[in-house]
Design a protein around this motif. Structure first.
Motif, PDB file in Angstrom:
ATOM      1  N   LEU A   1      -7.713   8.976  -3.023  1.00 28.54           N
ATOM      2  CA  LEU A   1      -7.704   8.755  -4.534  1.00 28.54           C
ATOM      3  C   LEU A   1      -8.523   8.108  -4.825  1.00 28.54           C
TER       4      LEU A   1
ATOM      5  N   GLY B   1      -4.695  -3.023  -2.155  1.00 24.22           N
ATOM      6  CA  GLY B   1      -4.732  -1.876  -1.428  1.00 24.22           C
ATOM      7  C   GLY B   1      -5.929  -1.199  -0.459  1.00 24.22           C
TER       8      GLY B   1
ATOM      9  N   LYS C   1     -16.806  -3.647 -16.912  1.00 25.92           N
ATOM     10  CA  LYS C   1     -16.911  -2.343 -16.189  1.00 25.92           C
ATOM     11  C   LYS C   1     -16.486  -0.533 -16.966  1.00 25.92           C
TER      12      LYS C   1
ATOM     13  N   TYR D   1      -3.066   9.819  -0.141  1.00 27.43           N
ATOM     14  CA  TYR D   1      -3.477   9.309  -1.127  1.00 27.43           C
ATOM     15  C   TYR D   1      -4.654   8.381  -0.925  1.00 27.43           C
TER      16      TYR D   1
ATOM     17  N   SER E   1      -7.988  -3.130 -12.491  1.00 27.65           N
ATOM     18  CA  SER E   1      -8.393  -1.925 -13.274  1.00 27.65           C
ATOM     19  C   SER E   1      -7.325  -1.509 -13.363  1.00 27.65           C
ATOM     20  N   PHE E   2      -7.023  -0.377 -13.089  1.00 27.99           N
ATOM     21  CA  PHE E   2      -5.610   0.886 -13.974  1.00 27.99           C
ATOM     22  C   PHE E   2      -6.240   1.366 -14.317  1.00 27.99           C
TER      23      PHE E   2
ATOM     24  N   TYR F   1      -0.234  -7.624  -8.048  1.00 30.58           N
ATOM     25  CA  TYR F   1      -1.407  -7.064  -7.954  1.00 30.58           C
ATOM     26  C   TYR F   1      -2.421  -6.803  -9.119  1.00 30.58           C
TER      27      TYR F   1
HETATM   28  P1  ADP Z   1     -10.372  -2.734  -9.490  1.00 29.94           P
HETATM   29  O1  ADP Z   1     -11.402  -2.217 -10.412  1.00 29.94           O
HETATM   30  O2  ADP Z   1     -10.152  -4.228  -8.907  1.00 29.94           O
HETATM   31  O3  ADP Z   1     -10.677  -2.381  -7.742  1.00 29.94           O
HETATM   32  P2  ADP Z   1      -8.499  -0.736  -9.211  1.00 29.94           P
HETATM   33  O4  ADP Z   1      -7.200  -0.086 -10.144  1.00 29.94           O
HETATM   34  O5  ADP Z   1      -9.513   0.554  -8.692  1.00 29.94           O
HETATM   35  O6  ADP Z   1      -9.134  -2.222  -9.468  1.00 29.94           O
HETATM   36  O7  ADP Z   1      -7.602  -1.089  -7.974  1.00 29.94           O
HETATM   37  C1  ADP Z   1      -6.797  -2.320  -7.948  1.00 29.94           C
HETATM   38  C2  ADP Z   1      -6.723  -1.774  -6.413  1.00 29.94           C
HETATM   39  O8  ADP Z   1      -5.796  -0.824  -5.777  1.00 29.94           O
HETATM   40  C3  ADP Z   1      -7.594  -2.346  -5.503  1.00 29.94           C
HETATM   41  O9  ADP Z   1      -6.870  -2.716  -4.576  1.00 29.94           O
HETATM   42  C4  ADP Z   1      -7.553  -1.142  -4.479  1.00 29.94           C
HETATM   43  O10 ADP Z   1      -8.448  -0.503  -3.437  1.00 29.94           O
HETATM   44  C5  ADP Z   1      -6.092  -0.398  -5.211  1.00 29.94           C
HETATM   45  N1  ADP Z   1      -5.773   0.844  -4.962  1.00 29.94           N
HETATM   46  C6  ADP Z   1      -6.728   1.964  -6.064  1.00 29.94           C
HETATM   47  N2  ADP Z   1      -6.506   3.142  -5.249  1.00 29.94           N
HETATM   48  C7  ADP Z   1      -6.165   2.740  -4.612  1.00 29.94           C
HETATM   49  C8  ADP Z   1      -5.695   4.336  -3.677  1.00 29.94           C
HETATM   50  N3  ADP Z   1      -4.781   5.308  -3.798  1.00 29.94           N
HETATM   51  N4  ADP Z   1      -4.482   4.138  -2.325  1.00 29.94           N
HETATM   52  C9  ADP Z   1      -4.374   2.492  -2.561  1.00 29.94           C
HETATM   53  N5  ADP Z   1      -4.913   1.772  -2.554  1.00 29.94           N
HETATM   54  C10 ADP Z   1      -5.640   1.932  -3.638  1.00 29.94           C
END
Ligand code: ADP
Length: 163
Positions: free
Chosen positions: A126, A88, A41, A123, A9-10, A6
């Motif tokens: 979010l 996600g 980023k 969520y 960026s988290f 999975y």
């Molecule tokens: P990235 O920079 O790769 O988009 P993120 O940390 O923003 O990294 O997201 C990682 C993954 O988690 C992506 O697939 C994003 O769509 C998903 N994601 C982020 N926030 C949520 C949420 N609230 N519910 C479900 N999936 C999420």
């Protein structure tokens, strides 16, 4: 052993991410939450800080671990002997980018599948970006992130050391 990566960026981990992790953990023997370096980023939290926050929140989940990666995701997936990438999907707005990414990853390696997971409906609005914005403006993010992330955000925006 079925392993899923999975990636993201988290920056920082939210309850939405955790919801996806928990769903993926039901389907795979091992889920690796892989924190991408993503320097371009300009993340708020350093790679080490993001990793530490993820580690803290997944350590009680069996079959879930945290790691970092830099470079091409598909190479990392192969290195970790994983079969799938988990992403996600919150809303239609995520779809186009995620679809493109999944098809590109399939072009690079057709043996790796991308699995999309929908979070709990509460969520779906979010994102790390919104959470950072609320915290930066002094709002309470308690409902959106785990307690450690909430205090890390508070420290970050007060200028103190994060972890
Ligand atoms: P990235 O920079 O790769 O988009 P993120 O940390 O923003 O990294 O997201 C990682 C993954 O988690 C992506 O697939 C994003 O769509 C998903 N994601 C982020 N926030 C949520 C949420 N609230 N519910 C479900 N999936 C999420």
């Amino acid at each position: 052993m079925r392993t899923a990566i999975y990636p993201g960026s988290f920056d920082p981990l939210t309850n939405g991410h955790l919801d996806v992790v928990q769903r993926a953990a039901k389907l795979f023997d091992r889920v690796v939450v892989a924190v991408a370096k993503n320097e371009d980023k300009h993340p708020l939290f350093t790679l080490d800080e993001r990793l530490a926050l993820v580690k803290q929140e997944v350590r009680h989940l069996s079959g879930v671990e945290a790691d970092t990666f830099d470079g091409l995701l598909i190479e990392y997936v192969v290195d970790r002997k994983a079969q799938a990438i988990v992403r996600g999907l919150r809303a239609v707005s995520d779809f186009e980018f995620e679809f493109q990414l999944a098809l590109m990853n399939r072009k690079l390696n057709e043996n790796i599948e991308t699995i999309f997971m929908m979070p709990k409906d509460t969520y779906t609005f979010l994102s790390s970006r919104i959470v950072k914005e609320i915290a930066r403006l002094g709002g309470d993010v308690e409902a959106f992130v785990p307690p450690h992330v909430r205090s890390a955000l508070a420290k970050k925006f007060s200028g103190a050391k994060t972890i």
